[in-house]
Design a protein around this motif. Structure first.
Motif, PDB file in Angstrom:
ATOM      1  N   GLU A  53       0.812  -1.219   0.000  1.00 32.32           N
ATOM      2  CA  GLU A  53       0.000   0.000   0.000  1.00 32.32           C
ATOM      3  C   GLU A  53       0.847   1.272   0.000  1.00 32.32           C
ATOM      4  N   ASN A  54       2.119   1.162   0.339  1.00 30.87           N
ATOM      5  CA  ASN A  54       3.030   2.305   0.327  1.00 30.87           C
ATOM      6  C   ASN A  54       3.849   2.405  -0.954  1.00 30.87           C
ATOM      7  N   GLY A  55       3.582   1.528  -1.918  1.00 32.64           N
ATOM      8  CA  GLY A  55       4.285   1.582  -3.193  1.00 32.64           C
ATOM      9  C   GLY A  55       5.350   0.514  -3.350  1.00 32.64           C
ATOM     10  N   LEU A  56       6.261   0.770  -4.234  1.00 30.63           N
ATOM     11  CA  LEU A  56       7.339  -0.161  -4.579  1.00 30.63           C
ATOM     12  C   LEU A  56       8.289  -0.349  -3.395  1.00 30.63           C
ATOM     13  N   GLN A  57       8.504  -1.612  -2.994  1.00 25.93           N
ATOM     14  CA  GLN A  57       9.351  -1.901  -1.838  1.00 25.93           C
ATOM     15  C   GLN A  57      10.644  -2.622  -2.196  1.00 25.93           C
ATOM     16  N   GLY A  58      10.675  -3.299  -3.335  1.00 23.23           N
ATOM     17  CA  GLY A  58      11.878  -4.019  -3.734  1.00 23.23           C
ATOM     18  C   GLY A  58      11.848  -4.306  -5.221  1.00 23.23           C
ATOM     19  N   TYR A  59      13.028  -4.482  -5.803  1.00 21.85           N
ATOM     20  CA  TYR A  59      13.134  -4.641  -7.260  1.00 21.85           C
ATOM     21  C   TYR A  59      14.342  -5.515  -7.605  1.00 21.85           C
ATOM     22  N   LEU A  60      14.189  -6.287  -8.678  1.00 20.64           N
ATOM     23  CA  LEU A  60      15.281  -7.089  -9.235  1.00 20.64           C
ATOM     24  C   LEU A  60      15.149  -7.103 -10.746  1.00 20.64           C
ATOM     25  N   ARG A  61      16.263  -6.837 -11.432  1.00 16.38           N
ATOM     26  CA  ARG A  61      16.304  -6.929 -12.896  1.00 16.38           C
ATOM     27  C   ARG A  61      16.999  -8.231 -13.263  1.00 16.38           C
ATOM     28  N   VAL A  62      16.376  -9.025 -14.135  1.00 11.62           N
ATOM     29  CA  VAL A  62      16.929 -10.305 -14.580  1.00 11.62           C
ATOM     30  C   VAL A  62      17.210 -10.182 -16.080  1.00 11.62           C
ATOM     31  N   LEU A  63      18.494 -10.124 -16.407  1.00 11.16           N
ATOM     32  CA  LEU A  63      18.925  -9.902 -17.795  1.00 11.16           C
ATOM     33  C   LEU A  63      19.057 -11.196 -18.576  1.00 11.16           C
ATOM     34  N   GLU A  64      18.714 -11.115 -19.842  1.00  9.36           N
ATOM     35  CA  GLU A  64      18.877 -12.241 -20.761  1.00  9.36           C
ATOM     36  C   GLU A  64      20.361 -12.588 -20.895  1.00  9.36           C
ATOM     37  N   PRO A  65      20.676 -13.830 -21.264  1.00  9.50           N
ATOM     38  CA  PRO A  65      22.080 -14.196 -21.519  1.00  9.50           C
ATOM     39  C   PRO A  65      22.671 -13.298 -22.608  1.00  9.50           C
ATOM     40  N   GLY A  66      23.957 -12.996 -22.458  1.00  5.68           N
ATOM     41  CA  GLY A  66      24.652 -12.207 -23.462  1.00  5.68           C
ATOM     42  C   GLY A  66      24.634 -10.707 -23.205  1.00  5.68           C
ATOM     43  N   ILE A  67      23.928 -10.255 -22.199  1.00 11.58           N
ATOM     44  CA  ILE A  67      23.877  -8.819 -21.910  1.00 11.58           C
ATOM     45  C   ILE A  67      24.968  -8.437 -20.907  1.00 11.58           C
ATOM     46  N   ASN A  68      25.011  -9.083 -19.753  1.00  8.89           N
ATOM     47  CA  ASN A  68      26.068  -8.851 -18.757  1.00  8.89           C
ATOM     48  C   ASN A  68      27.096  -9.972 -18.751  1.00  8.89           C
ATOM     49  N   SER A  69      26.658 -11.178 -19.108  1.00  6.11           N
ATOM     50  CA  SER A  69      27.545 -12.340 -19.137  1.00  6.11           C
ATOM     51  C   SER A  69      26.938 -13.357 -20.097  1.00  6.11           C
ATOM     52  N   GLU A  70      27.610 -14.481 -20.254  1.00  4.01           N
ATOM     53  CA  GLU A  70      27.063 -15.511 -21.137  1.00  4.01           C
ATOM     54  C   GLU A  70      25.825 -16.173 -20.543  1.00  4.01           C
ATOM     55  N   HIS A  71      25.598 -15.942 -19.262  1.00  4.58           N
ATOM     56  CA  HIS A  71      24.465 -16.528 -18.548  1.00  4.58           C
ATOM     57  C   HIS A  71      23.397 -15.483 -18.261  1.00  4.58           C
ATOM     58  N   VAL A  72      22.257 -15.928 -17.765  1.00  8.95           N
ATOM     59  CA  VAL A  72      21.275 -15.009 -17.206  1.00  8.95           C
ATOM     60  C   VAL A  72      21.983 -14.262 -16.085  1.00  8.95           C
ATOM     61  N   ALA A  73      21.712 -12.968 -15.949  1.00 10.50           N
ATOM     62  CA  ALA A  73      22.388 -12.172 -14.924  1.00 10.50           C
ATOM     63  C   ALA A  73      21.385 -11.370 -14.106  1.00 10.50           C
ATOM     64  N   PHE A  74      21.612 -11.328 -12.813  1.00  4.95           N
ATOM     65  CA  PHE A  74      20.838 -10.473 -11.920  1.00  4.95           C
ATOM     66  C   PHE A  74      21.560  -9.141 -11.825  1.00  4.95           C
ATOM     67  N   HIS A  97      12.625 -18.352 -11.853  1.00  6.63           N
ATOM     68  CA  HIS A  97      12.245 -17.828 -13.168  1.00  6.63           C
ATOM     69  C   HIS A  97      13.357 -18.095 -14.192  1.00  6.63           C
ATOM     70  N   ALA A  98      14.597 -17.837 -13.782  1.00  9.42           N
ATOM     71  CA  ALA A  98      15.731 -18.048 -14.695  1.00  9.42           C
ATOM     72  C   ALA A  98      15.786 -19.493 -15.164  1.00  9.42           C
ATOM     73  N   LYS A  99      15.601 -20.421 -14.239  1.00  9.36           N
ATOM     74  CA  LYS A  99      15.683 -21.839 -14.596  1.00  9.36           C
ATOM     75  C   LYS A  99      14.443 -22.317 -15.336  1.00  9.36           C
ATOM     76  N   ASN A 100      13.266 -22.031 -14.803  1.00  9.30           N
ATOM     77  CA  ASN A 100      12.033 -22.622 -15.325  1.00  9.30           C
ATOM     78  C   ASN A 100      11.408 -21.887 -16.503  1.00  9.30           C
ATOM     79  N   VAL A 101      11.629 -20.594 -16.609  1.00  8.43           N
ATOM     80  CA  VAL A 101      11.044 -19.828 -17.717  1.00  8.43           C
ATOM     81  C   VAL A 101      12.086 -19.524 -18.783  1.00  8.43           C
ATOM     82  N   MET A 102      13.287 -19.127 -18.350  1.00  7.05           N
ATOM     83  CA  MET A 102      14.334 -18.738 -19.289  1.00  7.05           C
ATOM     84  C   MET A 102      15.220 -19.907 -19.697  1.00  7.05           C
ATOM     85  N   GLY A 103      15.088 -21.055 -19.024  1.00  9.74           N
ATOM     86  CA  GLY A 103      15.877 -22.231 -19.361  1.00  9.74           C
ATOM     87  C   GLY A 103      17.350 -22.098 -19.030  1.00  9.74           C
ATOM     88  N   ALA A 104      17.678 -21.279 -18.053  1.00 11.68           N
ATOM     89  CA  ALA A 104      19.071 -21.020 -17.693  1.00 11.68           C
ATOM     90  C   ALA A 104      19.692 -22.214 -16.983  1.00 11.68           C
TER      91      ALA A 104
END
Length: 148
Positions: A53-74, A97-104
């Motif tokens: 009710e107070n708004g955004l409390q936490g955040y995580l960005r999950v990058l596709e492979p090849g953007i920060n490293s050869e793997h999925v990256a947080f 999510h990385a394992k089950n949706v992105m196949g990491a």
């Protein structure tokens, strides 16, 4: 608390504004980390956040492979309240999510030295020597997703 996950093109302008505001409030203002916060990588990511009710409390960005490293990256892991398990919750959801949706087969993160213990508890291990970025020490870490 409500958990959200969207790709960049699914975010509303209000959601994107709140995400960027939290990241700048914590990384740039609070931690005085002079870095390019809008780095051109958001459009290659899944965006996870928790709100109440107070708004955004936490955040995580999950990058596709090849953007920060050869793997999925947080990256851009940030919580407004610390010590209440919110970061662990976001990271756990991100790992599944990385394992089950992105196949990491692995996830990497460049963690602030002060947060490595939290990542180790979630199965991450150091895989390279620490680096200094923006005057802060970071540790390259990897989770091989074997326990997920």
């Amino acid at each position: 608390m409500e958990l959200h996950c969207k790709r960049f093109d699914e975010l509303t302008t209000t959601e994107l504004y709140e995400i960027l505001r939290l990241r700048v409030d914590v990384f740039v203002a609070e931690q005085e980390c002079a870095r390019k916060e809008i780095d051109g990588k958001d459009n290659h990511a899944y965006h996870f956040w928790v709100s109440d009710e107070n708004g955004l409390q936490g955040y995580l960005r999950v990058l596709e492979p090849g953007i920060n490293s050869e793997h999925v990256a947080f990256s851009r892991m940030v919580v407004r309240k610390r010590g209440c398990g919110l970061a662990r919750q976001l990271l756990t959801v991100g790992l599944h999510h990385a394992k089950n949706v992105m196949g990491a087969d692995a996830v990497t993160v460049t963690a602030r030295y002060t947060t490595t213990g939290m990542y180790e508890k979630l199965g991450f291990h150091k895989y390279a020597e620490p680096v200094i970025m923006d005057g802060t020490e970071y540790v390259p870490m990897k989770n091989d997703l074997s326990s997920i």
